[in-house]
Scaffold this active site. Structure first.
Site, short mmCIF file in Angstrom:
data_model
loop_
_atom_site.label_atom_id
_atom_site.label_comp_id
_atom_site.label_asym_id
_atom_site.label_seq_id
_atom_site.Cartn_x
_atom_site.Cartn_y
_atom_site.Cartn_z
N TRP A 100 0.83 -1.22 0.00
CA TRP A 100 0.00 0.00 0.00
C TRP A 100 0.86 1.25 0.00
O TRP A 100 0.54 2.24 -0.67
CB TRP A 100 -0.97 0.00 1.19
CG TRP A 100 -2.00 -1.07 1.07
CD1 TRP A 100 -2.16 -2.14 1.90
CD2 TRP A 100 -3.00 -1.19 0.04
NE1 TRP A 100 -3.21 -2.92 1.45
CE2 TRP A 100 -3.75 -2.37 0.33
CE3 TRP A 100 -3.34 -0.43 -1.08
CZ2 TRP A 100 -4.80 -2.79 -0.48
CZ3 TRP A 100 -4.40 -0.85 -1.88
CH2 TRP A 100 -5.12 -2.01 -1.57
N ASP A 168 -1.37 6.90 6.33
CA ASP A 168 -2.42 5.98 5.91
C ASP A 168 -2.67 5.04 7.09
O ASP A 168 -1.85 4.18 7.39
CB ASP A 168 -1.96 5.20 4.67
CG ASP A 168 -2.98 4.15 4.22
OD1 ASP A 168 -4.01 3.99 4.89
OD2 ASP A 168 -2.73 3.51 3.17
N LYS A 192 -11.77 -1.73 7.33
CA LYS A 192 -10.99 -2.57 8.22
C LYS A 192 -11.39 -2.35 9.67
O LYS A 192 -11.72 -3.29 10.36
CB LYS A 192 -9.49 -2.31 8.04
CG LYS A 192 -8.90 -3.03 6.84
CD LYS A 192 -8.58 -2.15 5.70
CE LYS A 192 -8.16 -2.95 4.48
NZ LYS A 192 -7.49 -2.12 3.50
C1 PLP Z 1 -6.94 -1.67 2.39
C2 PLP Z 1 -5.91 -0.63 2.39
C3 PLP Z 1 -5.87 0.37 1.40
C4 PLP Z 1 -6.84 0.42 0.24
O1 PLP Z 1 -8.04 0.93 0.63
P1 PLP Z 1 -9.21 1.21 -0.44
O2 PLP Z 1 -10.25 1.81 0.44
O3 PLP Z 1 -9.60 -0.11 -1.02
O4 PLP Z 1 -8.70 2.14 -1.47
C5 PLP Z 1 -4.91 1.35 1.51
N1 PLP Z 1 -4.00 1.34 2.50
C6 PLP Z 1 -3.99 0.37 3.45
C7 PLP Z 1 -2.95 0.41 4.53
C8 PLP Z 1 -4.93 -0.64 3.42
O5 PLP Z 1 -4.93 -1.58 4.37
#
Ligand code: PLP
Length: 356
Positions: A100, A168, A192
């Site tokens: 990511w 993030d 999540k």
């Molecule tokens: C799941 C995830 C993403 C992607 O998220 P989307 O909402 O599908 O764009 C980005 N960064 C991390 C750390 C993730 O776990």
């Protein structure tokens, strides 16, 4: 029968939340209709979104000079919106700690000069690299606070001086106490640890909302647009925000973030202690950087891993395959995964190891 769902995302939600949502699915309060059917501009809905924001502010102790946004487009849209909105000198530093983080970096590279500040790619992203310094003229430094696929997390934050730190937090927001004031911007896809897919939370410091470069962007990509409209520039993902509100209420009932952190630490310890004692299963992340949310492990034998996934599923322990890019096994144990789920997993692993 409800199974124990170890999916990395969309992921397990508290059963109490699902039951509450079910109970008010057809008629919400005295609205005479479901939340899905009501205008986002109605009084009833306004109270839902305002309560969601208040709860998030209270739980994370978000200072008053930060704005909270509920957006669409996922964390992946933020990979682009951040460089678009935060650029001044046209340079940003990225720490590469997993898939990511790399995606965020690649997306930023399309917009500005993205620089790799540190990387743990040399060892399959199994650790958090040491971060020595930062570019003083960088517009921001980007980190991924928890690495969903490789199972690492930052225990301490890099010092970035006056350069805003952007994180993030998709896979560990609300899982442990974090000092929001140390960040310029925090973002997280909800699926999540916040609620269902469809909404993305952005927490942004006021001074980063009105930068000059942003004024030239299409309005829907400007943070300013969404701040001014209180996340109601266009129709927000109304039901996902309502579900997030229910999850935040549930979290408050768990003793807030201080409470859930204790539970998460104890829960992760059950699994890590077993991995450290097992002759068959090995944890893949370096001990010092281990995630509380995503635990990748493996037997070292692909066929055995596959058999494990299949036999575990038959026992109601599902979604234990590792990410397709790294293979092996992974248990995601977000806030909503009950301790009993982790206990059941470890009991099954012991049995599997003994019978192999
Ligand atoms: C799941 C995830 C993403 C992607 O998220 P989307 O909402 O599908 O764009 C980005 N960064 C991390 C750390 C993730 O776990």
């Amino acid at each position: 029968m409800r199974v124990f769902n170890f999916s990395a995302g969309p992921a397990v939600m508290p059963v109490e939340v699902l039951e509450k949502a079910a109970s008010e699915m057809v008629i919400y309060g005295d609205a005479g209709m479901s939340v899905m059917e009501m205008s986002h501009r109605s009084k009833v809905y306004e109270e839902i979104i305002e309560t969601a924001e208040e709860l998030l502010r209270e739980l994370m102790q978000i200072p008053s000079n930060y704005k909270v946004l509920f957006l669409q487009g996922g964390a992946s849209q933020q990979f682009a919106m951040i460089p678009m909105n935060l650029q001044k000198n046209g340079k940003a530093d990225y720490v590469l700690t997993g898939v990511w983080a790399e995606k965020a970096y690649q997306e930023a590279s399309r917009i500005l000069e993205a620089n790799v500040l540190a990387s743990s790619e040399d060892k399959n992203f199994s650790y958090i690299p040491e971060i020595k310094g930062y570019s003083a003229d960088a517009d921001y430094v980007h980190i991924t606070s928890n690495n969903t696929i490789c199972g690492t997390r930052y225990i301490s934050l890099p010092d970035t001086g006056n350069v805003p730190l952007v994180a993030d937090m998709s896979s560990n927001i609300l899982s442990e106490v974090m000092d929001v004031s140390k960040y310029g911007l925090i973002y997280a896809g909800a699926q999540k640890n916040i609620g269902p897919a469809g909404v993305t939370v952005v927490i942004v410091r006021e001074d980063l909302v009105e930068l000059e470069a942003a004024a030239k962007l299409p309005s829907i990509f400007q943070y300013k647009t969404h701040v001014k409209a209180k996340s109601m520039h266009n129709t927000p993902p109304t039901y996902a925000i309502y579900m997030a509100k229910l999850c935040l209420e549930w979290l408050k009932g768990q003793g807030g973030i201080v409470g859930i952190q204790k539970i998460n630490e104890a829960k992760a310890k059950i699994l890590y202690d077993f991995l450290d004692s097992s002759a068959m299963f090995k944890g893949l992340a370096e001990k010092k950087d281990r995630s509380l949310m995503n635990v990748p492990f493996a037997t070292g034998d692909d066929d055995l891993d596959k058999r494990f996934v299949k036999e575990a599923a038959a026992e109601g322990l599902v979604n234990l395959s590792g990410h397709r890019l790294v293979g092996g096994l992974r248990a995601s144990i977000y806030n909503a995964m009950p301790t009993e789920g982790v206990v059941a997993l470890v009991e099954f692993m012991k049995k599997f190891e003994k019978n192999a």
